[in-house]
Motif scaffolding. Sequence first.
Motif, PDB file in Angstrom:
ATOM      1  N   GLU A   1      73.572  64.921  55.807  1.00  0.00           N
ATOM      2  CA  GLU A   1      72.675  64.689  54.933  1.00  0.00           C
ATOM      3  C   GLU A   1      73.024  64.631  53.623  1.00  0.00           C
ATOM      4  N   ILE A   2      73.453  65.614  53.133  1.00  0.00           N
ATOM      5  CA  ILE A   2      74.027  66.198  51.789  1.00  0.00           C
ATOM      6  C   ILE A   2      74.900  64.955  51.327  1.00  0.00           C
ATOM      7  N   LEU A   3      75.917  64.595  52.127  1.00  0.00           N
ATOM      8  CA  LEU A   3      76.861  63.363  51.566  1.00  0.00           C
ATOM      9  C   LEU A   3      75.845  62.130  51.451  1.00  0.00           C
ATOM     10  N   LYS A   4      74.807  62.005  52.288  1.00  0.00           N
ATOM     11  CA  LYS A   4      74.125  60.822  52.412  1.00  0.00           C
ATOM     12  C   LYS A   4      73.398  60.893  50.850  1.00  0.00           C
ATOM     13  N   GLU A   5      73.036  61.814  50.662  1.00  0.00           N
ATOM     14  CA  GLU A   5      72.155  62.179  49.310  1.00  0.00           C
ATOM     15  C   GLU A   5      73.211  61.936  48.062  1.00  0.00           C
ATOM     16  N   ALA A   6      74.289  62.388  48.195  1.00  0.00           N
ATOM     17  CA  ALA A   6      75.380  62.246  46.934  1.00  0.00           C
ATOM     18  C   ALA A   6      75.652  60.870  46.900  1.00  0.00           C
ATOM     19  N   SER A   7      75.867  60.288  48.067  1.00  0.00           N
ATOM     20  CA  SER A   7      76.290  58.751  47.857  1.00  0.00           C
ATOM     21  C   SER A   7      75.374  57.905  47.275  1.00  0.00           C
TER      22      SER A   7
ATOM     23  N   GLY B   1      85.302  61.171  37.085  1.00  0.00           N
ATOM     24  CA  GLY B   1      85.514  62.685  37.555  1.00  0.00           C
ATOM     25  C   GLY B   1      84.491  63.411  37.285  1.00  0.00           C
ATOM     26  N   SER B   2      84.369  64.678  37.955  1.00  0.00           N
ATOM     27  CA  SER B   2      83.306  65.564  38.098  1.00  0.00           C
ATOM     28  C   SER B   2      82.997  66.330  36.605  1.00  0.00           C
ATOM     29  N   GLN B   3      84.074  66.627  35.972  1.00  0.00           N
ATOM     30  CA  GLN B   3      84.081  67.531  34.834  1.00  0.00           C
ATOM     31  C   GLN B   3      83.519  67.040  33.522  1.00  0.00           C
ATOM     32  N   LYS B   4      83.058  65.821  33.334  1.00  0.00           N
ATOM     33  CA  LYS B   4      82.704  65.370  32.024  1.00  0.00           C
ATOM     34  C   LYS B   4      81.307  65.324  31.880  1.00  0.00           C
ATOM     35  N   GLY B   5      80.720  63.973  31.850  1.00  0.00           N
ATOM     36  CA  GLY B   5      79.433  63.741  31.698  1.00  0.00           C
ATOM     37  C   GLY B   5      78.406  64.186  32.820  1.00  0.00           C
ATOM     38  N   LEU B   6      79.082  64.282  34.055  1.00  0.00           N
ATOM     39  CA  LEU B   6      78.315  64.771  35.244  1.00  0.00           C
ATOM     40  C   LEU B   6      78.197  66.173  35.581  1.00  0.00           C
ATOM     41  N   MET B   7      78.313  66.990  34.546  1.00  0.00           N
ATOM     42  CA  MET B   7      78.059  68.576  34.441  1.00  0.00           C
ATOM     43  C   MET B   7      78.638  69.150  35.521  1.00  0.00           C
TER      44      MET B   7
ATOM     45  N   GLY C   1      87.373  68.753  39.950  1.00  0.00           N
ATOM     46  CA  GLY C   1      87.899  68.700  41.469  1.00  0.00           C
ATOM     47  C   GLY C   1      87.278  67.543  42.073  1.00  0.00           C
ATOM     48  N   LEU C   2      86.492  66.923  41.527  1.00  0.00           N
ATOM     49  CA  LEU C   2      86.148  65.417  42.257  1.00  0.00           C
ATOM     50  C   LEU C   2      86.448  64.391  41.578  1.00  0.00           C
ATOM     51  N   GLY C   3      86.851  63.446  42.152  1.00  0.00           N
ATOM     52  CA  GLY C   3      87.213  62.094  41.722  1.00  0.00           C
ATOM     53  C   GLY C   3      86.300  61.125  42.507  1.00  0.00           C
ATOM     54  N   PHE C   4      85.907  59.893  41.686  1.00  0.00           N
ATOM     55  CA  PHE C   4      84.984  58.711  42.191  1.00  0.00           C
ATOM     56  C   PHE C   4      85.419  57.532  42.091  1.00  0.00           C
ATOM     57  N   ILE C   5      85.160  56.570  43.007  1.00  0.00           N
ATOM     58  CA  ILE C   5      85.580  55.326  42.769  1.00  0.00           C
ATOM     59  C   ILE C   5      84.506  54.361  43.446  1.00  0.00           C
ATOM     60  N   CYS C   6      84.295  53.338  42.604  1.00  0.00           N
ATOM     61  CA  CYS C   6      83.661  52.246  43.353  1.00  0.00           C
ATOM     62  C   CYS C   6      84.340  50.950  43.145  1.00  0.00           C
TER      63      CYS C   6
ATOM     64  N   ILE D   1      77.524  69.645  47.084  1.00  0.00           N
ATOM     65  CA  ILE D   1      76.258  70.214  47.004  1.00  0.00           C
ATOM     66  C   ILE D   1      75.960  70.188  45.751  1.00  0.00           C
ATOM     67  N   ALA D   2      77.039  71.033  44.739  1.00  0.00           N
ATOM     68  CA  ALA D   2      76.665  71.092  43.301  1.00  0.00           C
ATOM     69  C   ALA D   2      76.373  69.605  42.724  1.00  0.00           C
ATOM     70  N   LEU D   3      76.984  68.507  43.126  1.00  0.00           N
ATOM     71  CA  LEU D   3      76.919  67.256  42.672  1.00  0.00           C
ATOM     72  C   LEU D   3      75.403  66.847  42.835  1.00  0.00           C
ATOM     73  N   ASN D   4      74.732  67.080  44.110  1.00  0.00           N
ATOM     74  CA  ASN D   4      73.172  66.621  44.258  1.00  0.00           C
ATOM     75  C   ASN D   4      72.588  67.502  43.076  1.00  0.00           C
ATOM     76  N   GLU D   5      72.778  68.621  42.831  1.00  0.00           N
ATOM     77  CA  GLU D   5      71.923  69.260  41.780  1.00  0.00           C
ATOM     78  C   GLU D   5      72.031  68.706  40.474  1.00  0.00           C
ATOM     79  N   SER D   6      73.427  68.245  40.000  1.00  0.00           N
ATOM     80  CA  SER D   6      73.472  67.591  38.697  1.00  0.00           C
ATOM     81  C   SER D   6      72.921  66.106  38.759  1.00  0.00           C
ATOM     82  N   LEU D   7      72.795  65.664  40.026  1.00  0.00           N
ATOM     83  CA  LEU D   7      72.255  64.148  39.914  1.00  0.00           C
ATOM     84  C   LEU D   7      70.649  64.404  39.872  1.00  0.00           C
ATOM     85  N   LYS D   8      70.364  65.384  40.380  1.00  0.00           N
ATOM     86  CA  LYS D   8      68.765  65.663  40.236  1.00  0.00           C
ATOM     87  C   LYS D   8      68.490  65.834  39.019  1.00  0.00           C
TER      88      LYS D   8
END
Length: 378
Positions: free
Chosen positions: A36-42, A187-193, A197-202, A245-252
């Motif tokens: 569920e957490i991963l789905k929300e993050a995606s 990546g996680s540590q700049k604008g995404l607060m 430790g996380l990299g992203f690619i689409c 889990i932290a990513l979902n908080e920052s996205l919120k």
Amino acid sequence: MKKNYLLTPGPTPLPPEVSLAMAKPIIHHRTPQFQEILKEASQGLKWAFQTANDVFIISSSGTGAMEAAVANLLSCGDTALVVQGGKFGERWTEICRAYGIGAEVIDVEWGKAVDPEEIGRRLKANPQIKVVFTTLCETSTGVDNDIRSIAAVVKDTSAVLAVDAISGLGAVDLKTDEWGVDVVVSGSQKGLMLPPGLGFICLSGRAWKLVESCKGSRYYLDLRKAKKALDKNDTPFTSSITLIIALNESLKIMKQDGLENIFKRHRTMADAARAAMKALGLELFAPGAASDGVTAAKVPAGVDGEKLVKTMRDTYGVTIAGGQAELKGKVIRIAHMGFITESDIVMCIACLEKVLVQMGYKFNLGAGVKAAEEVFLK
Ligand SMILES: *Cc1c(COP(=O)(O)O)cnc(C)c1O
């Protein structure tokens, strides 16, 4: 007693809600709860990346996502075009060469943005080029490239456009699908607060065609495996559970603001930082293409740039960045991305002024703070 303030272009400060989310007990990743957490993050990432395509989460720093792009799009002997106007543009070249990929380079003077027409000319001259690698915010020089115009040029060719938005995403607008950008990495540590430790690619459909025909070796960074897993709400290896889990908080938090407001806030902070530098007599390093995520200014003659940064950090707890590589000691870089606000900027400029006075630099004390405040009051 010392209080610390972080105004570097990665890592950036964390909102308290994000830190608290990471203090919760760990859960297992192969569970419906984590799915569920991963789905929300995606879903949240698609919103932040402004794309309808999947955004894959890699347990790595941002460079891991850059390497995933190279390793999955190109095979040994292929040719790529790299826009190189700073340390992070150079990184694309280095990764390509590590994989035996021929990297044709557009050398852009540090502090300038690339001319999109030059990309068009180079693509026309060499139809072998399969991928164009460029950077949204070239953090080392404080330059934002015009990705919209670059995408418009690349779209009419057979090449695929890949953008390093590691420090730009969540700070500067990047309409991935609307502009036709094929690959975006972040990546996680700049604008995404978030912590590092996380990299992203689409990837677009056009980019997936390259992934499918790519003959190069890859294992941990194999995006075909990542896609298979994500289709089942899963990741191929152990997820960075806590960071997601932290990513979902920052996205919120980001969603509460809305992308338009986020970009506006960054623009205003950048305007204030730039006005302050000018008022202090510090020349902007990239006057024609200054980034809204980070402001780079030249260290004035007679001031030791490295000592300036060190004193702000070690004596007053205010961490800004100095210059990298050939800019070492020659520029300062003040980040205004992610969880950084007006008040942080005012405080940072006040501290910069204090240390400049102590180092013997002559200017009107308070001029930088005043200039910034005037921008914020508008
Ligand atoms: C920070 C940054 C990187 C490097 O990311 P890591 O997380 O350190 O691997 C790459 N490109 C840009 C534009 C950056 O700002």
